[in-house]
Design a protein around this motif. Sequence first.
Motif, PDB file in Angstrom:
ATOM      1  N   THR A   1      -2.919   0.061   0.337  1.00 40.43           N
ATOM      2  CA  THR A   1      -2.822  -0.158   1.785  1.00 40.43           C
ATOM      3  C   THR A   1      -1.414  -0.605   2.143  1.00 40.43           C
ATOM      4  OG1 THR A   1      -5.149  -0.790   1.869  1.00 40.43           O
ATOM      5  CG2 THR A   1      -3.790  -1.437   3.730  1.00 40.43           C
TER       6      THR A   1
ATOM      7  N   ALA B   1      -5.752  -6.017   4.860  1.00 43.44           N
ATOM      8  CA  ALA B   1      -6.555  -6.142   3.640  1.00 43.44           C
ATOM      9  C   ALA B   1      -6.457  -7.568   3.113  1.00 43.44           C
ATOM     10  CB  ALA B   1      -6.069  -5.168   2.584  1.00 43.44           C
TER      11      ALA B   1
ATOM     12  N   TYR C   1      -7.167  -9.801  -0.542  1.00 40.57           N
ATOM     13  CA  TYR C   1      -7.423  -9.717  -1.978  1.00 40.57           C
ATOM     14  C   TYR C   1      -7.166 -11.082  -2.599  1.00 40.57           C
ATOM     15  CZ  TYR C   1      -2.344  -9.432  -2.562  1.00 40.57           C
ATOM     16  OH  TYR C   1      -1.003  -9.686  -2.536  1.00 40.57           O
TER      17      TYR C   1
ATOM     18  N   ALA D   1      -5.566  -3.075  -2.263  1.00 38.81           N
ATOM     19  CA  ALA D   1      -4.707  -3.727  -1.274  1.00 38.81           C
ATOM     20  C   ALA D   1      -3.266  -3.229  -1.385  1.00 38.81           C
ATOM     21  CB  ALA D   1      -4.766  -5.234  -1.451  1.00 38.81           C
TER      22      ALA D   1
END
Length: 73
Positions: free
Chosen positions: A12, A51, A53, A9
């Motif tokens: 990203t 994303a 997480y 993440a």
Amino acid sequence: MNIISKSAAMKTHQQHPDSRLARYCAGKYQWIGKNDHYIGKEVPDCRGVLAVYIERRQDRDGAYTCVMCVTLH
């Protein structure tokens, strides 16, 4: 969309300079003991979320899981 590792993440997040980190939801979930328990679980798609997480956090009641995201908004 699936929950990914925090390191993936963050990659990203670095690839999109206009992105920011935010909580995906306000809930506190039981900490199972490993990140691996949550990685790969399905979460609903939201517009602008790149994303999702998890982070382990702790308060006076003990450890819990916080669902975080990388978003463009």
